[in-house]
Design a protein around this motif. Structure first.
Motif, short mmCIF file in Angstrom:
data_model
loop_
_atom_site.label_atom_id
_atom_site.label_comp_id
_atom_site.label_asym_id
_atom_site.label_seq_id
_atom_site.Cartn_x
_atom_site.Cartn_y
_atom_site.Cartn_z
N ASP A 7 86.22 -21.62 -12.78
CA ASP A 7 86.53 -21.57 -11.36
C ASP A 7 86.42 -23.01 -10.83
O ASP A 7 85.80 -23.86 -11.49
CB ASP A 7 85.51 -20.64 -10.67
N ASP A 9 86.04 -24.17 -6.96
CA ASP A 9 85.17 -24.40 -5.81
C ASP A 9 83.76 -23.86 -6.10
O ASP A 9 83.59 -22.67 -6.34
CB ASP A 9 85.73 -23.68 -4.57
N HIS A 19 85.09 -25.34 2.42
CA HIS A 19 85.76 -24.07 2.79
C HIS A 19 84.90 -23.38 3.86
O HIS A 19 85.41 -22.92 4.88
CB HIS A 19 85.88 -23.13 1.58
N LEU A 42 83.21 -14.57 1.08
CA LEU A 42 84.48 -15.31 0.98
C LEU A 42 84.66 -16.02 -0.36
O LEU A 42 85.75 -16.45 -0.69
CB LEU A 42 84.58 -16.38 2.08
N GLY A 44 85.53 -17.16 -3.75
CA GLY A 44 86.50 -16.72 -4.75
C GLY A 44 87.67 -15.94 -4.18
O GLY A 44 88.61 -15.62 -4.89
N VAL A 45 87.60 -15.63 -2.90
CA VAL A 45 88.60 -14.76 -2.27
C VAL A 45 89.74 -15.61 -1.71
O VAL A 45 89.52 -16.73 -1.24
CB VAL A 45 87.89 -13.96 -1.15
N SER A 46 90.97 -15.09 -1.74
CA SER A 46 92.13 -15.87 -1.30
C SER A 46 92.05 -16.20 0.19
O SER A 46 91.26 -15.60 0.93
CB SER A 46 93.42 -15.09 -1.56
N SER A 50 90.28 -13.97 2.95
CA SER A 50 89.13 -14.58 3.62
C SER A 50 89.26 -14.46 5.13
O SER A 50 88.30 -14.12 5.83
CB SER A 50 89.02 -16.08 3.27
N LYS A 75 92.86 -23.15 9.57
CA LYS A 75 91.68 -23.34 8.70
C LYS A 75 92.02 -24.29 7.54
O LYS A 75 91.23 -25.17 7.20
CB LYS A 75 91.19 -21.99 8.16
N ASN A 76 93.18 -24.09 6.94
CA ASN A 76 93.54 -24.94 5.81
C ASN A 76 93.69 -26.41 6.25
O ASN A 76 93.31 -27.31 5.51
CB ASN A 76 94.84 -24.45 5.16
N TYR A 79 90.27 -27.77 6.40
CA TYR A 79 89.77 -27.95 5.03
C TYR A 79 90.38 -29.21 4.41
O TYR A 79 89.67 -30.05 3.85
CB TYR A 79 90.11 -26.71 4.20
N SER A 113 91.54 -20.88 -10.61
CA SER A 113 91.07 -20.94 -9.22
C SER A 113 92.02 -20.22 -8.28
O SER A 113 93.23 -20.29 -8.43
CB SER A 113 90.96 -22.41 -8.80
N SER A 115 92.37 -21.16 -5.32
CA SER A 115 92.77 -22.13 -4.28
C SER A 115 94.14 -22.73 -4.54
O SER A 115 94.44 -23.22 -5.64
CB SER A 115 91.74 -23.25 -4.20
N SER A 117 94.94 -25.44 -3.42
CA SER A 117 94.71 -26.88 -3.57
C SER A 117 94.09 -27.22 -4.92
O SER A 117 93.73 -28.39 -5.15
CB SER A 117 93.78 -27.39 -2.46
C1 BG6 Z 1 88.53 -20.11 -3.71
C2 BG6 Z 1 87.40 -20.36 -2.76
O1 BG6 Z 1 88.35 -20.88 -4.86
O2 BG6 Z 1 89.78 -20.44 -3.12
C3 BG6 Z 1 87.65 -19.66 -1.44
O3 BG6 Z 1 86.18 -19.88 -3.33
C4 BG6 Z 1 89.01 -20.06 -0.90
O4 BG6 Z 1 86.63 -20.01 -0.54
C5 BG6 Z 1 90.08 -19.73 -1.93
O5 BG6 Z 1 89.29 -19.37 0.31
C6 BG6 Z 1 91.49 -20.07 -1.47
O6 BG6 Z 1 91.59 -21.45 -1.28
P1 BG6 Z 1 92.78 -22.16 -0.52
O7 BG6 Z 1 92.51 -23.63 -0.77
O8 BG6 Z 1 94.06 -21.72 -1.17
O9 BG6 Z 1 92.71 -21.76 0.89
#
Ligand code: BG6
Ligand code: MG
Length: 214
Positions: A7, A9, A19, A42, A44-46, A50, A75-76, A79, A113, A115, A117
């Motif tokens: 993973d 984050d 986040h 939150l 690990g959650v998309s 989230s 939010k993004n 971040y 992941s 994320s 990003s």
């Molecule tokens: C996960 C994080 O890895 O990625 C979450 O634990 C986050 O907190 C999720 O919301 C999605 O990330 P992103 O960067 O696509 O918003």
């Protein structure tokens, strides 16, 4: 052939806190407090899932899809500006050494992941060469605890799921690993991650884990 899937984050890099801070800022704008206990849900959650949890915490219902997209984008934006200056000092302790050790020991390595990003962050940290395969939120449709992010990484590596170990800091991630028939090392609190085959308090503990006898 065997692999370790990481993973991002809260496992590879200390971005879980950004986040959290970005969601907290959004919640404040919406008129409620969002704390670390809420944040556990939150991990690990998309992004969209989230947001749904954040709105539930605030007791907010009835927002249109358009409004929700605007909030998730906002939010993004927070971040991304928080991680603009992210550098190698935020790589979690022992991670580069652990990656080096397992690769020498014959393990393939992957990122798994949620994320969007994920890939960009690995590039920024100069860690890309340490990963054979990178699966991030741009490549998956179903969020953890669905195993898609990990099974996709294993498929790209060409390694059977039973030969993969996942490293995770989120309950949803431990569940995703098990749903994919993989073993899991949890990073953090055993009360939350107790289903994992092994839990270590921080990434520094990874070097001591007996990977062959999980
Ligand atoms: C996960 C994080 O890895 O990625 C979450 O634990 C986050 O907190 C999720 O919301 C999605 O990330 P992103 O960067 O696509 O918003
Ligand atoms: Mg995580």
């Amino acid at each position: 052939m065997k692999a370790i899937i990481f993973d991002l984050d809260g496992v590879v890099v200390n971005t879980a806190k950004y986040h959290y801070l970005a969601w907290k800022k959004l919640a404040k704008e919406l008129g409620f407090e969002f704390d670390v206990a809420h944040n556990e849900r939150l991990k690990g959650v998309s992004r969209m899932e989230s947001l749904n949890i954040v709105l539930e915490v605030g007791g907010i219902t009835g927002y249109s899809e358009e409004k929700k997209n605007e909030l998730a984008d906002r939010k993004n934006g927070y971040y991304l500006s928080m991680i603009e200056k992210l550098d190698q000092s935020e790589i979690l302790p022992g991670i580069p050494e652990f990656l080096e050790k397992i690769r020498k020991a014959g393990y393939k390595t992957a990122l798994g992941s949620a994320s969007k990003s994920g890939g960009m962050i690995l590039e920024k940290l100069g860690l890309m060469p340490m990963f054979d395969v990178v699966v991030d939120g741009n490549l998956v449709e179903r969020p953890k605890p669905d195993p898609e992010v990990f099974t996709k990484a294993a498929d790209l590596l060409g390694i059977p799921y039973e030969k993969c170990i996942v490293v995770e800091d989120a309950k949803a991630g431990v569940e995703a690993a098990h749903a994919g028939r993989m073993k899991c090392i949890g990073i953090g609190n055993p009360e939350i991650l107790g289903a994992a085959e092994k839990v270590v308090g921080s990434t520094e503990g990874l070097m001591q884990v007996d990977l062959e006898n999980l």
